[in-house]
Design a protein around this motif. Sequence first.
Motif, PDB file in Angstrom:
ATOM      1  N   ARG A   5       0.844  -1.190   0.000  1.00  0.00           N
ATOM      2  CA  ARG A   5       0.000   0.000   0.000  1.00  0.00           C
ATOM      3  C   ARG A   5       0.878   1.239   0.000  1.00  0.00           C
ATOM      4  O   ARG A   5       1.939   1.268   0.609  1.00  0.00           O
ATOM      5  CB  ARG A   5      -0.907   0.032   1.231  1.00  0.00           C
ATOM      6  N   ASP A  26     -11.291  10.502  -5.735  1.00  0.00           N
ATOM      7  CA  ASP A  26     -11.930   9.648  -4.736  1.00  0.00           C
ATOM      8  C   ASP A  26     -13.360  10.114  -4.496  1.00  0.00           C
ATOM      9  O   ASP A  26     -14.302   9.319  -4.485  1.00  0.00           O
ATOM     10  CB  ASP A  26     -11.120   9.657  -3.444  1.00  0.00           C
ATOM     11  N   ALA A  33      -9.899   5.086  -2.852  1.00  0.00           N
ATOM     12  CA  ALA A  33      -8.732   4.541  -2.153  1.00  0.00           C
ATOM     13  C   ALA A  33      -9.012   3.089  -1.764  1.00  0.00           C
ATOM     14  O   ALA A  33     -10.155   2.694  -1.572  1.00  0.00           O
ATOM     15  CB  ALA A  33      -8.429   5.375  -0.915  1.00  0.00           C
ATOM     16  N   ARG A  41      -5.380   8.123   3.107  1.00  0.00           N
ATOM     17  CA  ARG A  41      -5.816   7.202   2.051  1.00  0.00           C
ATOM     18  C   ARG A  41      -4.626   6.347   1.625  1.00  0.00           C
ATOM     19  O   ARG A  41      -3.510   6.840   1.474  1.00  0.00           O
ATOM     20  CB  ARG A  41      -6.355   7.981   0.858  1.00  0.00           C
ATOM     21  N   TYR A  43      -3.345   3.281  -1.271  1.00  0.00           N
ATOM     22  CA  TYR A  43      -3.621   2.741  -2.599  1.00  0.00           C
ATOM     23  C   TYR A  43      -2.758   1.512  -2.842  1.00  0.00           C
ATOM     24  O   TYR A  43      -1.571   1.507  -2.528  1.00  0.00           O
ATOM     25  CB  TYR A  43      -3.314   3.792  -3.678  1.00  0.00           C
ATOM     26  N   GLU A  47      -5.397   0.029  -7.674  1.00  0.00           N
ATOM     27  CA  GLU A  47      -5.752   1.447  -7.734  1.00  0.00           C
ATOM     28  C   GLU A  47      -4.726   2.225  -8.560  1.00  0.00           C
ATOM     29  O   GLU A  47      -5.089   3.154  -9.291  1.00  0.00           O
ATOM     30  CB  GLU A  47      -5.872   2.042  -6.328  1.00  0.00           C
TER      31      GLU A  47
END
Length: 143
Positions: A5, A26, A33, A41, A43, A47
């Motif tokens: 992430r 978003d 997210a 947030r 990702y 994403e």
Amino acid sequence: MTDERYSISEVARGFGLPVSTLRYYDDLGVLPAAGRRGNVRQYGRAELRRLALVQRLHHRGMVGLADTAALVADGPAADAPPARAVLAASIETIKNRVADLRHAQELLEHLLTCPTADPVRECTYLRAELDEAVEQALAALRR
């Protein structure tokens, strides 16, 4: 393969975007997210891939943002046009823009080689184009 992430600031920096653009995406549902760590947030690769698609479609001027949102949505919205219709309309828009840019290039090249001392103010070819534009605007007012 792990699904690492990345924070919103890391993604913004990596893709050359302001953080506000990612927040806006978003909010619109264009790029939700993957989750949050605290208030930040996060990702994942899916994403990031979707963001790369949004950049190719929207940022490069191929498709408007509303149509980009419809194309990348997880499921088709009831009122959204079919993807192929959006793509076909976008192609027509690009063709028109290319024609406009070619005309602009031709005009600039003419002005560059125009024999008058001040081509922007004295060129008869440009003056004729401007007169035509004025006549079209006045005709639109008369309707």
